[in-house]
Design a protein around this motif. Structure first.
Motif, PDB file in Angstrom:
ATOM      1  N   PRO A   3      71.108  50.624   9.813  1.00  0.00           N
ATOM      2  CA  PRO A   3      70.647  51.899   9.262  1.00  0.00           C
ATOM      3  C   PRO A   3      69.688  52.599  10.217  1.00  0.00           C
ATOM      4  O   PRO A   3      68.947  51.952  10.938  1.00  0.00           O
ATOM      5  N   GLN A   4      69.704  53.905  10.191  1.00  0.00           N
ATOM      6  CA  GLN A   4      68.878  54.712  11.073  1.00  0.00           C
ATOM      7  C   GLN A   4      67.649  55.235  10.317  1.00  0.00           C
ATOM      8  O   GLN A   4      66.980  54.449   9.687  1.00  0.00           O
ATOM      9  N   ASP A   7      65.709  58.516   5.663  1.00  0.00           N
ATOM     10  CA  ASP A   7      66.379  59.360   4.671  1.00  0.00           C
ATOM     11  C   ASP A   7      67.897  59.303   4.794  1.00  0.00           C
ATOM     12  O   ASP A   7      68.605  60.068   4.161  1.00  0.00           O
ATOM     13  N   SER A   8      68.405  58.389   5.591  1.00  0.00           N
ATOM     14  CA  SER A   8      69.852  58.286   5.768  1.00  0.00           C
ATOM     15  C   SER A   8      70.497  57.700   4.512  1.00  0.00           C
ATOM     16  O   SER A   8      69.860  56.963   3.759  1.00  0.00           O
ATOM     17  N   GLU A  11      70.154  53.863   4.508  1.00  0.00           N
ATOM     18  CA  GLU A  11      68.790  53.407   4.196  1.00  0.00           C
ATOM     19  C   GLU A  11      68.497  53.586   2.708  1.00  0.00           C
ATOM     20  O   GLU A  11      67.944  52.691   2.062  1.00  0.00           O
ATOM     21  N   TRP A  71      71.917  65.332   5.675  1.00  0.00           N
ATOM     22  CA  TRP A  71      70.703  64.531   5.545  1.00  0.00           C
ATOM     23  C   TRP A  71      69.908  64.619   6.832  1.00  0.00           C
ATOM     24  O   TRP A  71      70.452  64.547   7.921  1.00  0.00           O
ATOM     25  N   ASP A  73      67.732  64.595  10.219  1.00  0.00           N
ATOM     26  CA  ASP A  73      68.135  64.924  11.582  1.00  0.00           C
ATOM     27  C   ASP A  73      69.144  63.941  12.141  1.00  0.00           C
ATOM     28  O   ASP A  73      69.460  63.962  13.322  1.00  0.00           O
ATOM     29  N   GLY A  74      69.636  63.067  11.295  1.00  0.00           N
ATOM     30  CA  GLY A  74      70.525  62.006  11.762  1.00  0.00           C
ATOM     31  C   GLY A  74      71.925  62.472  12.063  1.00  0.00           C
ATOM     32  O   GLY A  74      72.294  63.611  11.824  1.00  0.00           O
ATOM     33  N   GLN A  75      72.687  61.552  12.568  1.00  0.00           N
ATOM     34  CA  GLN A  75      74.070  61.827  12.889  1.00  0.00           C
ATOM     35  C   GLN A  75      74.969  60.969  12.030  1.00  0.00           C
ATOM     36  O   GLN A  75      74.591  59.889  11.587  1.00  0.00           O
ATOM     37  N   SER A  77      77.888  60.419   8.767  1.00  0.00           N
ATOM     38  CA  SER A  77      77.826  60.614   7.318  1.00  0.00           C
ATOM     39  C   SER A  77      77.185  59.447   6.580  1.00  0.00           C
ATOM     40  O   SER A  77      76.862  59.560   5.412  1.00  0.00           O
ATOM     41  N   GLY A  79      74.666  57.375   8.394  1.00  0.00           N
ATOM     42  CA  GLY A  79      73.358  57.167   8.992  1.00  0.00           C
ATOM     43  C   GLY A  79      73.153  55.735   9.430  1.00  0.00           C
ATOM     44  O   GLY A  79      72.105  55.146   9.196  1.00  0.00           O
TER      45      GLY A  79
END
Length: 120
Positions: A3-4, A7-8, A11, A71, A73-75, A77, A79
């Motif tokens: 997980p990144q 807020d991903s 996570e 969501w 600033d992540g990349q 769908s 995260g």
């Protein structure tokens, strides 16, 4: 699965970096990353239940995730970074273990004949 940001979707669903392995859904086994990708695309902006094996607890649990592109600033769908190939196989020790399975509580669904029964 790694997980990144906090807020991903991964996570928020409680996936644990380095310890969790995405096994599949009730309908599909993730034999490769293409199968995972197809399933995630099918459920974009909707919830999906993943069967997840955790190496620390030696248990398979159900995790509900909602893939979304909206969501933080992540990349991606989900995260998370998905590892695959020889270096990312399930540990050999889990194949020798009886392990356990943790099922989430489910609502009781009445029998179809009970739901449509008429008083005689």
């Amino acid at each position: 699965a790694r997980p990144q940001p906090s807020d991903s979707p991964a996570e928020l669903a409680g996936l644990k970096a380095e310890d969790d392995y995405l096994l599949g859904t009730a309908e599909k086994v993730f034999k490769d990353t293409d199968t995972l990708y197809e399933e995630v695309q099918k459920y974009l902006e909707a919830t999906i239940e993943f069967y997840v094996y955790n190496t620390k607890t030696d248990a398979v649990r159900v995790v509900v995730v909602m893939p979304t592109l909206n969501w933080g600033d992540g990349q991606g769908s989900l995260g998370l970074s998905v590892g695959h190939g020889y270096l990312h196989r399930l540990p050999a020790r889990c194949k020798q273990s009886a392990g356990s399975s943790i099922e989430p509580p489910r609502p009781v669904v009445p029998n179809a004949t009970d739901a449509t029964a008429e008083d005689a």
